[in-house]
Enzyme design. Structure first.
Site, PDB file in Angstrom:
ATOM      1  CB  CYS A  38      10.296  -0.316   2.285  1.00  0.00           C
ATOM      2  SG  CYS A  38      10.795   0.486   0.767  1.00  0.00           S
ATOM      3  CD  GLU A  84      -5.714  -5.614   0.160  1.00  0.00           C
ATOM      4  OE1 GLU A  84      -4.745  -5.480  -0.613  1.00  0.00           O
ATOM      5  OE2 GLU A  84      -5.679  -6.345   1.169  1.00  0.00           O
ATOM      6  CE  LYS A 141      -3.195  -8.149  -4.489  1.00  0.00           C
ATOM      7  NZ  LYS A 141      -3.484  -7.146  -3.417  1.00  0.00           N
ATOM      8  CG  PHE A 200      -0.245   0.423   2.511  1.00  0.00           C
ATOM      9  CD1 PHE A 200      -0.083   1.759   2.829  1.00  0.00           C
ATOM     10  CD2 PHE A 200       0.263  -0.522   3.397  1.00  0.00           C
ATOM     11  CE1 PHE A 200       0.564   2.148   3.998  1.00  0.00           C
ATOM     12  CE2 PHE A 200       0.922  -0.154   4.561  1.00  0.00           C
ATOM     13  CZ  PHE A 200       1.073   1.193   4.860  1.00  0.00           C
TER      14      PHE A 200
HETATM   15  P1  NAD Z   1       1.579  -6.641   2.958  1.00  0.00           P
HETATM   16  O1  NAD Z   1       2.618  -7.685   2.991  1.00  0.00           O
HETATM   17  O2  NAD Z   1       0.485  -6.696   3.969  1.00  0.00           O
HETATM   18  O3  NAD Z   1       0.827  -6.636   1.527  1.00  0.00           O
HETATM   19  C1  NAD Z   1       1.557  -6.614   0.330  1.00  0.00           C
HETATM   20  C2  NAD Z   1       0.717  -7.250  -0.765  1.00  0.00           C
HETATM   21  O4  NAD Z   1       0.434  -8.612  -0.420  1.00  0.00           O
HETATM   22  C3  NAD Z   1      -0.636  -6.574  -0.978  1.00  0.00           C
HETATM   23  O5  NAD Z   1      -0.917  -6.534  -2.347  1.00  0.00           O
HETATM   24  C4  NAD Z   1      -1.602  -7.483  -0.228  1.00  0.00           C
HETATM   25  O6  NAD Z   1      -2.899  -7.488  -0.782  1.00  0.00           O
HETATM   26  C5  NAD Z   1      -0.967  -8.853  -0.369  1.00  0.00           C
HETATM   27  N1  NAD Z   1      -1.230  -9.716   0.796  1.00  0.00           N
HETATM   28  C6  NAD Z   1      -1.533  -9.323   2.057  1.00  0.00           C
HETATM   29  N2  NAD Z   1      -1.693 -10.404   2.851  1.00  0.00           N
HETATM   30  C7  NAD Z   1      -1.477 -11.480   2.085  1.00  0.00           C
HETATM   31  C8  NAD Z   1      -1.492 -12.889   2.344  1.00  0.00           C
HETATM   32  N3  NAD Z   1      -1.750 -13.385   3.562  1.00  0.00           N
HETATM   33  N4  NAD Z   1      -1.215 -13.729   1.328  1.00  0.00           N
HETATM   34  C9  NAD Z   1      -0.950 -13.261   0.100  1.00  0.00           C
HETATM   35  N5  NAD Z   1      -0.920 -11.929  -0.193  1.00  0.00           N
HETATM   36  C10 NAD Z   1      -1.178 -11.057   0.779  1.00  0.00           C
HETATM   37  O7  NAD Z   1       2.326  -5.223   2.992  1.00  0.00           O
HETATM   38  P2  NAD Z   1       1.691  -3.786   3.103  1.00  0.00           P
HETATM   39  O8  NAD Z   1       1.147  -3.593   4.476  1.00  0.00           O
HETATM   40  O9  NAD Z   1       0.810  -3.513   1.955  1.00  0.00           O
HETATM   41  O10 NAD Z   1       2.996  -2.885   2.906  1.00  0.00           O
HETATM   42  C11 NAD Z   1       3.882  -2.587   3.958  1.00  0.00           C
HETATM   43  C12 NAD Z   1       5.027  -3.560   4.018  1.00  0.00           C
HETATM   44  O11 NAD Z   1       5.706  -3.576   2.763  1.00  0.00           O
HETATM   45  C13 NAD Z   1       6.084  -3.176   5.025  1.00  0.00           C
HETATM   46  O12 NAD Z   1       6.522  -4.349   5.673  1.00  0.00           O
HETATM   47  C14 NAD Z   1       7.194  -2.563   4.209  1.00  0.00           C
HETATM   48  O13 NAD Z   1       8.482  -2.618   4.785  1.00  0.00           O
HETATM   49  C15 NAD Z   1       7.116  -3.407   2.984  1.00  0.00           C
HETATM   50  N6  NAD Z   1       7.717  -2.746   1.845  1.00  0.00           N
HETATM   51  C16 NAD Z   1       8.929  -3.193   1.424  1.00  0.00           C
HETATM   52  C17 NAD Z   1       9.558  -2.579   0.370  1.00  0.00           C
HETATM   53  C18 NAD Z   1      10.895  -3.052  -0.097  1.00  0.00           C
HETATM   54  O14 NAD Z   1      11.361  -2.522  -1.081  1.00  0.00           O
HETATM   55  N7  NAD Z   1      11.513  -4.011   0.530  1.00  0.00           N
HETATM   56  C19 NAD Z   1       8.940  -1.509  -0.281  1.00  0.00           C
HETATM   57  C20 NAD Z   1       7.682  -1.088   0.153  1.00  0.00           C
HETATM   58  C21 NAD Z   1       7.081  -1.726   1.229  1.00  0.00           C
END
Ligand code: NAD
Length: 508
Positions: free
Chosen positions: A294, A189, A186, A162
């Site tokens: 991140c 959401e 994807k 997000f």
């Molecule tokens: P998230 O892991 O909750 O979600 C990421 C994606 O995975 C979304 O599209 C979500 O719909 C999907 N998702 C969520 N739960 C899932 C599940 N159980 N099974 C399969 N797919 C699932 O992350 P977020 O809250 O959207 O974003 C924040 C996180 O992303 C933080 O941990 C941040 O550090 C990380 N991030 C990392 C980088 C990087 O470059 N390493 C960059 C941006 C964000």
């Protein structure tokens, strides 16, 4: 009554965000629906369909059907479409940033900057024909040459978080497309609208229908994508537990996968650093975008006598940050993304206090006049945090900065290296020798020297180490080109045909 239980709906715009399949807006088959919030007001802005396996299949089939013709399109023509997309992104940067600011809660200037960083990857991708050249060895045997081809992988999927609804998809899709792949995105959401606008701009740029598709959804949607036999590669960016799951699941099904995870980025401040500069830099890096980056600095390691002065300068600056609605002028920090996330962050602050850290600045209980239902947390600063504390160990992903004290650079480097994450880190110093030791020894993928958020330029690769990345290849730069292409080695013999060239020697 919590804003979570009974959110107001902004009647004028509570429309459903569509999918984008086969070059047009498409309504869902799935009956499952999520809510897109305005975190500044606590209102429901839009609804978003949560795709089921049938929706996913429609999108993947569209991408598969478009693949042969797109793969056969010359790299130059593909690059021209990407160039045109860059022009359209430039022209619509403010519009995209406004959508992001509204759904995510980051301030407009910050959203503009994030779109700009995405545009830089599109610029990089526009030069890709140069990087798709392969290599050539003449006469490895008699009449035999050897060379390599860089060919597209097929249908690629991007699953994105997000916190950067345009930039993170743009780390992936321009590179994948210019290499000749088709794509299914994807997005999160929580803030899905920017992805649909980018799909429209890609079409306007001349991208053929079906080459780029968007479906929305949650775990069920992601699982359907991972299970689909027509998906060849998966790029994921998100939290570490999900990154690990994506990596294991997709790899077990024979797909190429890169999965970037969470972070706990440390800034090490040595006593010889320009402390005023370091404090400014740390405040921007810790509290910008409400800490939902991140590459945010979430832990400071203050070395030796840097500690007291640094903590007081950080606190002094952080206290002046103006917290408020994301689209209002003059605001430094907007809300966090959801009410649940705010509750989680506040829970961490409670735990930090209970475990004995010294709370210098408390962001709990903040209210913004006129926006009482918004998901605000103020800048929060803990000092004298120990590595055993929960607020040090966990990624909080909010405006909470923890300061750990260390006696030496060696001790600081050991702390950074003991942390399971390895996304970004920064050192503040005036010593070239200390900087060199740090960049050599630190077990982190992206390093800043007097630069707090060392996000690599588009022509370098972006990626962390350890629990911050599962897979081998980082995003964009040459590693992105490698991820989105398969290498084919050709060994070729052309022997003169005596009927055509009677005077040339023949094989054997
Ligand atoms: P998230 O892991 O909750 O979600 C990421 C994606 O995975 C979304 O599209 C979500 O719909 C999907 N998702 C969520 N739960 C899932 C599940 N159980 N099974 C399969 N797919 C699932 O992350 P977020 O809250 O959207 O974003 C924040 C996180 O992303 C933080 O941990 C941040 O550090 C990380 N991030 C990392 C980088 C990087 O470059 N390493 C960059 C941006 C964000």
């Amino acid at each position: 009554m919590s804003s979570l239980a009974h959110p107001r709906v902004a009647a004028a715009s509570a429309a459903a965000v569509p999918y984008w399949i086969d070059g047009r807006r498409v309504a869902p088959h799935s009956a499952r629906v999520g809510r897109v919030m305005n975190p500044s007001t606590g209102d429901v802005l839009r609804t978003v369909p949560l795709a089921d396996a049938a929706d996913v299949d429609t999108a993947v089939r569209s991408a598969r059907a478009a693949f042969p013709a797109w793969r056969a399109t010359t790299p130059l023509r593909r690059a021209r479409i990407i160039s045109r997309f860059r022009e359209l992104l430039d022209a619509h940067q403010q519009e995209l940033a406004t959508l992001i600011s509204e759904e995510h809660g980051k301030v407009l200037l910050d959203a503009m900057g994030s779109v700009q960083r995405g545009i830089e990857v599109v610029e990089f991708a526009a030069g890709a024909p140069h990087l798709l050249k392969g290599s050539f060895s003449e006469s490895v045997g008699r009449d035999v040459d050897a060379y390599s081809l860089q060919q597209p992988v097929g249908v690629c999927v991007g699953i994105t978080p997000f916190n950067f609804p345009a930039m993170v998809p743009l780390w992936m899709l321009p590179v994948a497309l210019v290499c000749g792949n088709t794509f299914v995105l994807k997005p999160s959401e929580k803030d899905p609208s920017a992805s649909i606008r980018m799909a429209e701009l890609l079409k306007e740029a001349g991208l053929p229908d079906g080459v780029f598709n968007v479906v929305h959804g949650d775990k069920e949607t992601v699982d359907a994508l991972l299970a689909h036999s027509d998906v060849d590669a998966v790029s994921f960016v998100g939290s570490t537990p999900i990154a690990k799951y994506i990596y294991a699941t997709a790899a077990a099904r024979g797909k190429r996968v890169q999965a970037l995870g969470g972070a706990k980025n440390h800034a090490v401040v040595l006593p010889d650093a320009d402390l005023a500069f370091a404090a400014d830099a740390v405040v921007g890096a810790a509290y910008g975008s409400a800490g939902e980056r991140c590459m945010a600095i979430s832990a400071v390691v203050a070395v030796g006598e840097a500690g007291d002065a640094l903590v007081s300068q950080i606190a002094e600056r952080a206290r002046t940050l103006k917290v408020g609605p994301s689209l209002e002028h003059g605001i430094d920090m907007g809300p966090v993304v959801t009410a649940e996330h705010r509750a989680r962050i506040v829970g961490y602050i409670d735990v930090g206090v209970a475990q004995g850290a010294s709370l210098v600045l408390d962001g709990r209980g903040i209210t913004v006049a006129g926006y009482e239902r918004g998901f605000f947390v103020g800048p929060t600063l803990f000092d004298r945090v120990t590595p055993a504390m929960t607020i040090y160990r966990d990624e909080i992903f909010g405006p909470v900065l923890v300061v750990v004290r260390a006696e030496s650079l060696d001790e600081a480097i050991a702390l950074v290296n003991d942390n399971p994450y390895g996304n970004g880190t920064a050192l503040f110093t005036r010593s070239g020798a200390a900087a060199r030791q740090f960049e050599q020894d630190v077990q982190v993928g992206m390093v800043g020297i007097n630069v707090p958020i060392p996000v690599p330029m588009a022509f370098y690769a972006f990626g962390g180490w350890k629990q911050s990345l599962f897979g081998d290849l980082h995003l964009h730069g040459l590693e992105g080109i490698k991820f989105y292409t398969r290498t084919k080695a050709v060994t070729r013999r052309w022997t003169a045909d005596p009927a055509v060239s009677p005077h040339l020697p023949t094989l054997g």
